[in-house]
Motif scaffolding. Structure first.
Motif, short mmCIF file in Angstrom:
data_model
loop_
_atom_site.label_atom_id
_atom_site.label_comp_id
_atom_site.label_asym_id
_atom_site.label_seq_id
_atom_site.Cartn_x
_atom_site.Cartn_y
_atom_site.Cartn_z
N GLN B 48 -39.70 13.50 12.46
CA GLN B 48 -38.66 14.52 12.38
C GLN B 48 -38.00 14.41 11.01
O GLN B 48 -37.72 13.31 10.54
N VAL B 49 -37.79 15.54 10.38
CA VAL B 49 -37.04 15.54 9.11
C VAL B 49 -35.83 16.43 9.31
O VAL B 49 -35.95 17.57 9.76
N VAL B 50 -34.67 15.89 8.99
CA VAL B 50 -33.42 16.61 9.22
C VAL B 50 -32.69 16.72 7.89
O VAL B 50 -32.75 15.81 7.06
N GLU B 63 -32.18 15.43 2.79
CA GLU B 63 -33.18 15.40 3.86
C GLU B 63 -33.47 13.94 4.22
O GLU B 63 -33.68 13.11 3.35
N TYR B 64 -33.49 13.63 5.50
CA TYR B 64 -33.86 12.29 5.90
C TYR B 64 -34.87 12.37 7.04
O TYR B 64 -34.86 13.31 7.83
N ALA B 65 -35.72 11.36 7.10
CA ALA B 65 -36.81 11.35 8.07
C ALA B 65 -36.55 10.31 9.15
O ALA B 65 -36.10 9.21 8.86
N ILE B 66 -36.82 10.71 10.39
CA ILE B 66 -36.72 9.78 11.52
C ILE B 66 -38.13 9.59 12.05
O ILE B 66 -38.74 10.53 12.56
N ILE B 67 -38.67 8.37 11.89
CA ILE B 67 -40.07 8.11 12.26
C ILE B 67 -40.10 7.17 13.45
O ILE B 67 -39.81 5.98 13.32
N LYS B 68 -40.42 7.68 14.60
CA LYS B 68 -40.59 6.80 15.77
C LYS B 68 -42.03 6.31 15.81
O LYS B 68 -42.96 7.04 15.46
N PHE B 69 -42.20 5.04 16.26
CA PHE B 69 -43.55 4.48 16.18
C PHE B 69 -43.83 3.56 17.36
O PHE B 69 -42.91 3.16 18.09
N PRO B 156 -36.49 4.26 15.24
CA PRO B 156 -36.32 3.46 14.02
C PRO B 156 -34.89 3.00 13.86
O PRO B 156 -33.96 3.63 14.35
N LYS B 157 -34.71 1.90 13.14
CA LYS B 157 -33.36 1.41 12.88
C LYS B 157 -32.71 2.19 11.73
O LYS B 157 -31.50 2.34 11.67
N TYR B 158 -33.57 2.62 10.80
CA TYR B 158 -33.04 3.24 9.58
C TYR B 158 -33.70 4.58 9.35
O TYR B 158 -34.91 4.73 9.50
N GLN B 159 -32.87 5.55 8.93
CA GLN B 159 -33.42 6.84 8.50
C GLN B 159 -33.74 6.71 7.01
O GLN B 159 -32.97 6.11 6.26
N ILE B 160 -34.84 7.28 6.59
CA ILE B 160 -35.21 7.10 5.18
C ILE B 160 -35.07 8.39 4.38
O ILE B 160 -35.26 9.49 4.91
N THR B 161 -34.67 8.22 3.15
CA THR B 161 -34.52 9.37 2.25
C THR B 161 -35.30 9.08 0.98
O THR B 161 -35.85 7.98 0.79
N HIS B 162 -35.36 10.06 0.12
CA HIS B 162 -35.98 9.90 -1.19
C HIS B 162 -34.91 10.18 -2.24
O HIS B 162 -34.06 11.04 -2.00
N PRO B 163 -34.94 9.50 -3.38
CA PRO B 163 -33.90 9.74 -4.38
C PRO B 163 -33.74 11.20 -4.78
O PRO B 163 -32.65 11.63 -5.15
N LYS B 216 -36.78 21.54 10.19
CA LYS B 216 -36.70 22.50 11.30
C LYS B 216 -35.78 23.61 10.83
O LYS B 216 -34.67 23.38 10.38
N THR B 217 -36.27 24.84 10.99
CA THR B 217 -35.43 25.95 10.54
C THR B 217 -34.68 26.52 11.73
O THR B 217 -35.00 27.58 12.26
#
Lengths: 102, 231
Positions: B48-50, B63-69, B156-163, B216-217
């Motif tokens: 998911q990207v929010v 934008e941050y990504a939530i990656i469940k695994f 996930p414990k952490y949401q990840i972003t890109h600079p 998601k739009t």
């Protein structure tokens, strides 16, 4: 009276031992600690328990301190034989600084 | 050795030497025990990207990504008598696009500390969980079964972003498992890429490639999803 008590305390704390006793104390300390170290490592390695190794080493070290540090009687079995006072030197013909005396 | 004080000092000095030698032997014994960690499954279950504030105190929206695994790994061989704890973490990594050069982007999405029974008293748990943890070891001095990790659809414990602030639709993303073995005495070791003697490299540590989805739009996107900040 207080002097005597203080003297006793001082002697006990100083823990003087004779030379043979000192050699023995050093030997006991080195051998005992090396053995304790080897035993502690192998006990820990064979039983895969590091806490046991640490406690074994500490316990063995405490025992070694108990054997080596106080002045036990068996460290004083060979007291130094001092010569009696006044008997060693014949002072009757002793001349010091002969040149100046002339 | 002429007085009690001197005997005390000399004996203590030799004690520290012996302690150091024992520690050296214990550290060396680590190399004699084989390590063969392996990963059976490492895959994403939900992506998911929010667009919003990734953390409570973030000042800007990005934008941050939530990656469940899901993860199935066997790290039991990492636990020896000299293991204090093992730090395990999962990262998401992807190559950067041409403009950024040759860098690989890597961000941690999840981590955990697995203590050995000898270090349970150091864990960051409350009294009830600590008691449960100690019971699980059942009085054993080492418990390799603690190295068996099985996570299903783990959040996930952490949401990840890109600079750059954009992370949606990133291609060729992979998950990678890492571990860090923290000993009582000895070398600090991470997962390795090659075999060193009896220490084998981590097998199966990379997941398949996947792509992060587009944003998601939804019509009503009001700021940070899941946090209480004002829009």
């Amino acid at each position: 009276m207080a002097d005597q008590i203080l003297d006793q305390i001082r002697t006990a704390v100083e823990g003087q031992i004779d030379f043979e006793g000192q050699k023995l104390a050093e030997l006991i300390a080195n051998v005992a600690l090396s053995l304790v170290g080897a035993i502690a490592f192998f006990v820990g390695y064979l039983l895969q328990d590091i806490k046991l190794a640490v406690w074994t080493a500490l316990g063995g070290t405490a025992l070694t301190f108990l054997v080596v540090v106080p002045a036990w009687p068996f460290y004083n079995q060979n007291p130094v034989k001092w010569l009696s006072a006044g008997k060693a030197l014949d002072l009757s013909n002793l001349v010091v600084n002969e040149k100046a005396a002339r | 050795m002429y007085s009690s004080l001197v005997r005390l000092q000399n004996t203590f000095g030799f004690f520290t030497t012996v302690a150091f030698v024992i520690a050296a032997f214990i550290a060396a014994s680590d190399f004699a025990s084989p390590r063969a960690p392996s990963v059976a499954t490492l895959k994403t279950t939900s992506l998911q990207v929010v667009r919003g504030r990734p953390h409570y105190y973030s000042s800007k929206k990005e934008e941050y990504a939530i990656i469940k695994f899901s993860l199935d790994a066997n790290l039991s061989s990492l636990f020896t008598w000299n293991t204090k704890q093992v730090f395990v973490y999962v990262t998401a990594e992807w190559p950067s696009s041409g403009a950024e050069g040759n860098a690989t982007n890597q961000a941690v999405i999840w981590d955990t500390i697995i203590t050995a029974p000898s270090a349970d008293h150091l864990s960051n748990l409350g009294p009830a969980s600590l008691k449960k943890l100690r019971k699980s070891a059942a009085g054993k001095s080492i418990d390799p079964s603690r190295g068996l990790i099985s996570l299903k659809n783990q959040k996930p414990k952490y949401q990840i972003t890109h600079p750059s602030g954009k992370i949606a639709e990133t291609q060729d993303v992979r998950l990678r498992l890492h571990y860090n073995v923290q000993p009582w005495v000895g070398v600090l070791a991470w997962n390795q890429n090659v075999d060193y003697g009896r220490w084998k490299r981590l097998k199966g540590d990379l997941s398949k490639k996947f792509a992060l989805p587009a944003l998601k739009t939804k019509a009503a996107t009001t700021g940070a999803a899941g946090t209480g900040t004002k829009a």
